[in-house]
Scaffold this active site. Sequence first.
Site, PDB file in Angstrom:
ATOM      1  N   GLU A 117     -20.751  -3.652  22.598  1.00  0.00           N
ATOM      2  CA  GLU A 117     -20.247  -3.000  21.379  1.00  0.00           C
ATOM      3  C   GLU A 117     -18.965  -2.242  21.653  1.00  0.00           C
ATOM      4  O   GLU A 117     -18.446  -1.526  20.777  1.00  0.00           O
ATOM      5  CB  GLU A 117     -21.321  -2.051  20.807  1.00  0.00           C
ATOM      6  CG  GLU A 117     -22.633  -2.732  20.483  1.00  0.00           C
ATOM      7  CD  GLU A 117     -22.413  -3.992  19.618  1.00  0.00           C
ATOM      8  OE1 GLU A 117     -22.908  -5.072  20.009  1.00  0.00           O
ATOM      9  OE2 GLU A 117     -21.691  -3.879  18.592  1.00  0.00           O
ATOM     10  N   ARG A 155       6.956 -12.819  28.354  1.00  0.00           N
ATOM     11  CA  ARG A 155       8.079 -13.643  27.914  1.00  0.00           C
ATOM     12  C   ARG A 155       9.359 -12.823  27.739  1.00  0.00           C
ATOM     13  O   ARG A 155      10.457 -13.370  27.725  1.00  0.00           O
ATOM     14  CB  ARG A 155       7.741 -14.372  26.613  1.00  0.00           C
ATOM     15  CG  ARG A 155       6.569 -15.332  26.741  1.00  0.00           C
ATOM     16  CD  ARG A 155       6.187 -15.946  25.403  1.00  0.00           C
ATOM     17  NE  ARG A 155       7.104 -17.030  25.038  1.00  0.00           N
ATOM     18  CZ  ARG A 155       8.074 -16.916  24.163  1.00  0.00           C
ATOM     19  NH1 ARG A 155       8.262 -15.770  23.529  1.00  0.00           N
ATOM     20  NH2 ARG A 155       8.866 -17.955  23.879  1.00  0.00           N
ATOM     21  N   ASP A 170      13.438 -16.263  19.824  1.00  0.00           N
ATOM     22  CA  ASP A 170      12.215 -16.808  19.233  1.00  0.00           C
ATOM     23  C   ASP A 170      12.122 -16.571  17.745  1.00  0.00           C
ATOM     24  O   ASP A 170      12.748 -15.666  17.218  1.00  0.00           O
ATOM     25  CB  ASP A 170      11.005 -16.086  19.839  1.00  0.00           C
ATOM     26  CG  ASP A 170      10.758 -16.594  21.226  1.00  0.00           C
ATOM     27  OD1 ASP A 170      10.088 -15.917  21.988  1.00  0.00           O
ATOM     28  OD2 ASP A 170      11.307 -17.664  21.533  1.00  0.00           O
TER      29      ASP A 170
HETATM   30  C1  4FV Z   1     -10.683  -7.740  20.157  1.00  0.00           C
HETATM   31  C2  4FV Z   1      -9.783  -8.130  19.147  1.00  0.00           C
HETATM   32  C3  4FV Z   1     -12.144  -7.936  20.135  1.00  0.00           C
HETATM   33  C4  4FV Z   1     -15.003  -6.401  20.236  1.00  0.00           C
HETATM   34  C5  4FV Z   1     -16.329  -6.137  20.858  1.00  0.00           C
HETATM   35  C6  4FV Z   1     -14.855  -7.081  22.499  1.00  0.00           C
HETATM   36  C7  4FV Z   1     -14.336  -7.395  21.141  1.00  0.00           C
HETATM   37  C8  4FV Z   1     -16.245  -6.564  22.291  1.00  0.00           C
HETATM   38  N1  4FV Z   1      -9.989  -7.141  21.124  1.00  0.00           N
HETATM   39  N2  4FV Z   1      -8.537  -7.766  19.566  1.00  0.00           N
HETATM   40  N3  4FV Z   1     -10.051  -8.765  17.992  1.00  0.00           N
HETATM   41  N4  4FV Z   1     -12.862  -7.279  21.087  1.00  0.00           N
HETATM   42  O1  4FV Z   1     -12.669  -8.640  19.267  1.00  0.00           O
HETATM   43  O2  4FV Z   1      -8.680  -7.171  20.743  1.00  0.00           O
HETATM   44  O3  4FV Z   1     -16.447  -5.439  23.087  1.00  0.00           O
END
Ligand code: 4FV
Length: 265
Positions: A117, A155, A170
């Site tokens: 979580e 990049r 880009d």
């Molecule tokens: C996430 C996103 C992402 C959430 C719970 C990892 C997850 C678990 N990270 N951008 N979208 N992280 O979904 O950066 O811990």
Amino acid sequence: MRMRFDILTLFPNMFSSPLRESILGKAIERGLIQIQTINIRDFTLDKHQVVDDTPYGGGQGMVMKVEPVARAIESVKAQNSPVWTIYLTPQGTPFNQDLARRLSTQPHLILLCGRYEGVDERVKDLFVDEEISIGDYVLTGGELAAMVLVDAVSRFIPGVLGSDRSAVEDSFFNSLLEYPQYTRPFDFKGRCVPEVLLSGNHSAISLWRRKEALRRTWVRRPDLLEKANLSGEDRKLLEEIRKSNDDCGLGNADCAAGSSTRDKS
Ligand code: 4FV
């Protein structure tokens, strides 16, 4: 200029191949970027190496414990300064090209990858400088998000894209989508490359490309047009695009997209 990424994760092996291939792999060999993975589990003190626990207040899933993450971050900070610490999370600032360019000015980034979580809130209060999200969806872990960030940021490091290329050209640089690209064969299944691209007339070619970039952005991402710095020429081209669209009365995409390839069949 070179850049260092310290990636804090429970799954360091996930980074073994993706970041070692192609452009990033060469950039690492040439010492333009350094990528170090650090296993948070190595910073547990108990024999069962526990890194997560049940959430206070109940509820589903597990939470990453603060102590192992704190020790891991402190171990990196102890050896290096200045360090900018990023936590990848859906609650973060949306990642985009501007943010990638800004982060590329930092000599050293810590990327903290969550699992379960997420991390105990006190990790963010005490150690995290910036929370970043790669998109409004939930991943099983922050590792893939960290890889996306390393790729997009690297990049901008001079020399990573090779001498002749720089991320400055880009798409998204001036927040327009890329114009259509073609290469041999000229005729594929009766669909031919727009002749202007073979004309050798560079001003006509760049005009055609600018118009197609504007058309595609207008059709697919009108939100980007709002923040694009458009020239008077651009506004004239956009007017032509809108007008040609109204004239043909066809649906947006068909008409607007109609001009690029001519069906020879
Ligand atoms: C996430 C996103 C992402 C959430 C719970 C990892 C997850 C678990 N990270 N951008 N979208 N992280 O979904 O950066 O811990």
